[in-house]
Design a protein around this motif. Structure first.
Motif, PDB file in Angstrom:
ATOM      1  N   TYR A 191      40.050 -23.191  24.615  1.00 15.66           N
ATOM      2  CA  TYR A 191      40.767 -23.866  23.525  1.00 15.66           C
ATOM      3  C   TYR A 191      40.261 -23.352  22.183  1.00 15.66           C
ATOM      4  O   TYR A 191      39.070 -23.337  21.902  1.00 15.66           O
ATOM      5  CB  TYR A 191      40.592 -25.381  23.636  1.00 15.66           C
ATOM      6  CG  TYR A 191      41.487 -25.957  24.708  1.00 15.66           C
ATOM      7  CD1 TYR A 191      42.806 -26.325  24.408  1.00 15.66           C
ATOM      8  CD2 TYR A 191      41.016 -26.104  26.007  1.00 15.66           C
ATOM      9  CE1 TYR A 191      43.635 -26.835  25.396  1.00 15.66           C
ATOM     10  CE2 TYR A 191      41.845 -26.619  26.999  1.00 15.66           C
ATOM     11  CZ  TYR A 191      43.155 -26.972  26.692  1.00 15.66           C
ATOM     12  OH  TYR A 191      43.974 -27.467  27.676  1.00 15.66           O
ATOM     13  N   ARG A 192      41.221 -22.909  21.357  1.00 18.82           N
ATOM     14  CA  ARG A 192      40.916 -22.357  20.039  1.00 18.82           C
ATOM     15  C   ARG A 192      41.939 -22.883  19.020  1.00 18.82           C
ATOM     16  O   ARG A 192      43.023 -23.358  19.392  1.00 18.82           O
ATOM     17  CB  ARG A 192      40.979 -20.815  20.051  1.00 18.82           C
ATOM     18  CG  ARG A 192      39.988 -20.164  21.016  1.00 18.82           C
ATOM     19  CD  ARG A 192      38.557 -20.307  20.516  1.00 18.82           C
ATOM     20  NE  ARG A 192      37.601 -19.613  21.376  1.00 18.82           N
ATOM     21  CZ  ARG A 192      37.006 -20.146  22.427  1.00 18.82           C
ATOM     22  NH1 ARG A 192      37.282 -21.399  22.767  1.00 18.82           N
ATOM     23  NH2 ARG A 192      36.129 -19.460  23.131  1.00 18.82           N
ATOM     24  N   ILE A 199      46.609 -25.874  14.993  1.00 18.17           N
ATOM     25  CA  ILE A 199      46.471 -26.856  16.067  1.00 18.17           C
ATOM     26  C   ILE A 199      45.600 -26.249  17.170  1.00 18.17           C
ATOM     27  O   ILE A 199      45.714 -25.069  17.493  1.00 18.17           O
ATOM     28  CB  ILE A 199      47.855 -27.231  16.645  1.00 18.17           C
ATOM     29  CG1 ILE A 199      48.687 -27.922  15.554  1.00 18.17           C
ATOM     30  CG2 ILE A 199      47.709 -28.121  17.883  1.00 18.17           C
ATOM     31  CD1 ILE A 199      50.110 -28.210  15.979  1.00 18.17           C
ATOM     32  N   ARG A 200      44.732 -27.080  17.775  1.00 20.51           N
ATOM     33  CA  ARG A 200      43.859 -26.618  18.863  1.00 20.51           C
ATOM     34  C   ARG A 200      44.706 -26.470  20.132  1.00 20.51           C
ATOM     35  O   ARG A 200      45.295 -27.429  20.596  1.00 20.51           O
ATOM     36  CB  ARG A 200      42.729 -27.613  19.069  1.00 20.51           C
ATOM     37  CG  ARG A 200      41.642 -27.159  20.030  1.00 20.51           C
ATOM     38  CD  ARG A 200      40.476 -28.140  19.960  1.00 20.51           C
ATOM     39  NE  ARG A 200      39.409 -27.755  20.883  1.00 20.51           N
ATOM     40  CZ  ARG A 200      39.294 -28.224  22.124  1.00 20.51           C
ATOM     41  NH1 ARG A 200      40.195 -29.086  22.587  1.00 20.51           N
ATOM     42  NH2 ARG A 200      38.293 -27.833  22.891  1.00 20.51           N
ATOM     43  N   ALA A 317      31.966 -15.324  22.610  1.00 22.97           N
ATOM     44  CA  ALA A 317      33.238 -15.720  23.223  1.00 22.97           C
ATOM     45  C   ALA A 317      33.377 -17.235  23.313  1.00 22.97           C
ATOM     46  O   ALA A 317      34.493 -17.758  23.296  1.00 22.97           O
ATOM     47  CB  ALA A 317      33.360 -15.108  24.611  1.00 22.97           C
ATOM     48  N   ASN A 318      32.249 -17.932  23.426  1.00 18.88           N
ATOM     49  CA  ASN A 318      32.307 -19.382  23.615  1.00 18.88           C
ATOM     50  C   ASN A 318      32.335 -20.160  22.296  1.00 18.88           C
ATOM     51  O   ASN A 318      32.397 -21.395  22.294  1.00 18.88           O
ATOM     52  CB  ASN A 318      31.118 -19.840  24.464  1.00 18.88           C
ATOM     53  CG  ASN A 318      31.278 -19.408  25.915  1.00 18.88           C
ATOM     54  OD1 ASN A 318      32.381 -19.423  26.446  1.00 18.88           O
ATOM     55  ND2 ASN A 318      30.172 -19.045  26.544  1.00 18.88           N
ATOM     56  N   GLN A 319      32.300 -19.457  21.167  1.00 21.34           N
ATOM     57  CA  GLN A 319      32.411 -20.140  19.895  1.00 21.34           C
ATOM     58  C   GLN A 319      33.870 -20.634  19.711  1.00 21.34           C
ATOM     59  O   GLN A 319      34.811 -19.864  19.889  1.00 21.34           O
ATOM     60  CB  GLN A 319      32.051 -19.208  18.724  1.00 21.34           C
ATOM     61  CG  GLN A 319      30.590 -18.848  18.701  1.00 21.34           C
ATOM     62  CD  GLN A 319      30.291 -17.848  17.582  1.00 21.34           C
ATOM     63  OE1 GLN A 319      31.187 -17.417  16.854  1.00 21.34           O
ATOM     64  NE2 GLN A 319      29.032 -17.488  17.433  1.00 21.34           N
ATOM     65  N   GLU A 320      34.025 -21.901  19.376  1.00 23.03           N
ATOM     66  CA  GLU A 320      35.381 -22.440  19.206  1.00 23.03           C
ATOM     67  C   GLU A 320      35.874 -22.107  17.799  1.00 23.03           C
ATOM     68  O   GLU A 320      35.921 -22.962  16.906  1.00 23.03           O
ATOM     69  CB  GLU A 320      35.409 -23.944  19.473  1.00 23.03           C
ATOM     70  CG  GLU A 320      35.333 -24.267  20.942  1.00 23.03           C
ATOM     71  CD  GLU A 320      36.004 -25.587  21.269  1.00 23.03           C
ATOM     72  OE1 GLU A 320      36.887 -26.027  20.490  1.00 23.03           O
ATOM     73  OE2 GLU A 320      35.659 -26.183  22.287  1.00 23.03           O
ATOM     74  N   ASN A 321      36.241 -20.842  17.593  1.00 24.42           N
ATOM     75  CA  ASN A 321      36.733 -20.400  16.300  1.00 24.42           C
ATOM     76  C   ASN A 321      38.266 -20.332  16.328  1.00 24.42           C
ATOM     77  O   ASN A 321      38.910 -20.865  17.205  1.00 24.42           O
ATOM     78  CB  ASN A 321      36.114 -19.058  15.924  1.00 24.42           C
ATOM     79  CG  ASN A 321      36.339 -18.014  17.015  1.00 24.42           C
ATOM     80  OD1 ASN A 321      37.005 -18.289  18.031  1.00 24.42           O
ATOM     81  ND2 ASN A 321      35.782 -16.833  16.844  1.00 24.42           N
ATOM     82  N   GLN A 322      38.802 -19.592  15.370  1.00 31.86           N
ATOM     83  CA  GLN A 322      40.257 -19.423  15.299  1.00 31.86           C
ATOM     84  C   GLN A 322      40.644 -18.128  15.967  1.00 31.86           C
ATOM     85  O   GLN A 322      40.003 -17.111  15.764  1.00 31.86           O
ATOM     86  CB  GLN A 322      40.702 -19.412  13.830  1.00 31.86           C
ATOM     87  CG  GLN A 322      42.202 -19.210  13.655  1.00 31.86           C
ATOM     88  CD  GLN A 322      42.585 -19.263  12.192  1.00 31.86           C
ATOM     89  OE1 GLN A 322      42.626 -20.346  11.590  1.00 31.86           O
ATOM     90  NE2 GLN A 322      42.851 -18.104  11.603  1.00 31.86           N
ATOM     91  N   SER A 323      41.663 -18.187  16.823  1.00 33.15           N
ATOM     92  CA  SER A 323      42.153 -16.964  17.480  1.00 33.15           C
ATOM     93  C   SER A 323      42.962 -16.157  16.482  1.00 33.15           C
ATOM     94  O   SER A 323      43.324 -16.650  15.403  1.00 33.15           O
ATOM     95  CB  SER A 323      43.006 -17.315  18.699  1.00 33.15           C
ATOM     96  OG  SER A 323      44.181 -17.988  18.311  1.00 33.15           O
ATOM     97  N   LEU A 324      43.274 -14.930  16.843  1.00 35.06           N
ATOM     98  CA  LEU A 324      44.039 -14.035  15.958  1.00 35.06           C
ATOM     99  C   LEU A 324      45.523 -13.994  16.336  1.00 35.06           C
ATOM    100  O   LEU A 324      46.281 -13.238  15.746  1.00 35.06           O
ATOM    101  CB  LEU A 324      43.464 -12.626  15.994  1.00 35.06           C
ATOM    102  CG  LEU A 324      42.044 -12.467  15.433  1.00 35.06           C
ATOM    103  CD1 LEU A 324      41.563 -11.035  15.563  1.00 35.06           C
ATOM    104  CD2 LEU A 324      41.973 -12.918  13.987  1.00 35.06           C
ATOM    105  N   ASP A 325      45.942 -14.795  17.351  1.00 36.02           N
ATOM    106  CA  ASP A 325      47.355 -14.814  17.719  1.00 36.02           C
ATOM    107  C   ASP A 325      47.781 -16.214  18.200  1.00 36.02           C
ATOM    108  O   ASP A 325      46.956 -17.116  18.263  1.00 36.02           O
ATOM    109  CB  ASP A 325      47.656 -13.776  18.808  1.00 36.02           C
ATOM    110  CG  ASP A 325      46.657 -13.801  19.944  1.00 36.02           C
ATOM    111  OD1 ASP A 325      46.147 -14.891  20.271  1.00 36.02           O
ATOM    112  OD2 ASP A 325      46.363 -12.729  20.518  1.00 36.02           O
TER     113      ASP A 325
END
Length: 325
Positions: A191-192, A199-200, A317-325
């Motif tokens: 979940y990102r 929105i998550r 990879a496990n950081q809940e950041n913002q995805s790029l898509d």
């Protein structure tokens, strides 16, 4: 000297000599000759069945029988040796080969099963050496059956070995872009935050940030089944079917280098990083599917990173950041 017999003649009052009949003499002679012949025949038969009287043919036959028994004994010893070797192969087959390839061992009762039902050795019965011949034939038949079973098993193992080798080259086991410092991993699996809606939501792959035109590599051997922009949001994307239930997806490409139907090897360049489709910046969106379900690509990077590097990329990879898509 034969006894002379007399009788008393009452008319002449005198003893007279009894003259034997000729036919009686002949009968006695014939009876004597017959008895002598029968006795001689019985003696001859008795002599033939004793070891003291052997013809050259009997001696030759006895040598042949002795030679046959010796050969059967040698054959039995050789079969015992073959059986020991076969038992060793069967043990390795069950406890090493089949264990390694995670397949069911062949039961001992199946390997050692005899031949029930019809008497296969009836024609060998009724002779002096029947027991030796029948026991040897049975042993040979059992070994032959074990060899057939083991041969089929080794054929199966050889196929499993080929499949295993193919599996190892087909699994997506490397990162899809050059990532020496591991800092190009922008967003992980899970979940990102959506870059557009904020929105998550669930992110089904990993994002690798890179300059437009950066080469993208096939992560395992396979066949390109799609090279198009028909899937909403992914822009120019390639899908590779690796077999064994594995597929990989590469999205947002600037251009393709592979086309549908093309066979590729792990490490082949299949396209270049871009920002096509629903994308905030140049990057590669990478997914791994197993049996139709998305799985975390992080679990498949054992092909080109060390344990220490894996720990680092796992944290990123496990950081809940913002995805790029």
């Amino acid at each position: 000297m034969a006894k002379v017999k007399y009788y008393f003649d009452t008319e002449n009052l005198a003893y007279r000599k009894i003259k034997p009949k000729v036919s009686k003499k002949v009968g006695v002679v014939l009876l004597f000759l017959t008895a002598a012949a029968l006795f001689g025949f019985l003696c001859f038969v008795a002599l033939l069945n004793t070891p003291f009287f052997e013809t050259p043919k009997d001696r030759l036959q006895a040598r042949e029988i002795e030679n046959m028994q010796m050969r059967y004994e040698i054959l039995n010893r050789k079969m015992d040796q073959i059986d020991e070797v076969l038992a060793s192969i069967e043990e390795r087959d069950n406890n090493i080969y089949r264990t390694y390839f995670n397949t069911t061992p062949i039961p001992e009762e199946q390997r050692k099963a005899g031949f029930g039902g019809v008497n296969r050795y009836k024609e060998m019965e009724g002779y002096n050496n029947s027991e030796l011949v029948i026991s040897t034939s049975k042993k040979l038949d059992i070994i032959s059956k074990e060899l057939v079973i083991q041969s089929k098993s080794l054929d199966e193992i050889a196929k499993l070995a080929k499949d295993k080798e193919k599996l190892l080259t087909s699994i997506p086991a490397i990162q899809p872009v050059k990532n020496e410092d591991l800092r190009q991993m922008a967003s992980g699996f899970g979940y990102r935050s959506d870059p557009f809606t904020k929105i998550r939501k669930f992110h089904a792959g990993m994002d690798f940030s890179a300059r437009t035109g950066t080469p993208i590599f096939a992560t395992g051997d396979g066949v390109v089944v799609a090279a198009d922009n028909k899937m909403s949001g992914y822009g120019n994307r390639i899908v590779i079917r690796h077999g064994f239930g594995y597929e990989t997806l590469y999205g947002h490409m600037s251009k393709f280098k592979a086309k549908a139907g093309q066979k590729v090897k792990r490490g082949d360049v299949i396209g270049y990083v871009g920002s096509t489709g629903r994308s905030e910046a140049p990057h590669l969106h990478y997914e791994v599917h197993k049996n139709g379900e998305v799985v975390n690509p992080l679990n498949f990077y054992y092909g080109n990173i060390s344990a220490k590097e894996y720990i680092l990329i796992s944290k990123l990879a496990n950081q809940e950041n913002q995805s790029l898509d």
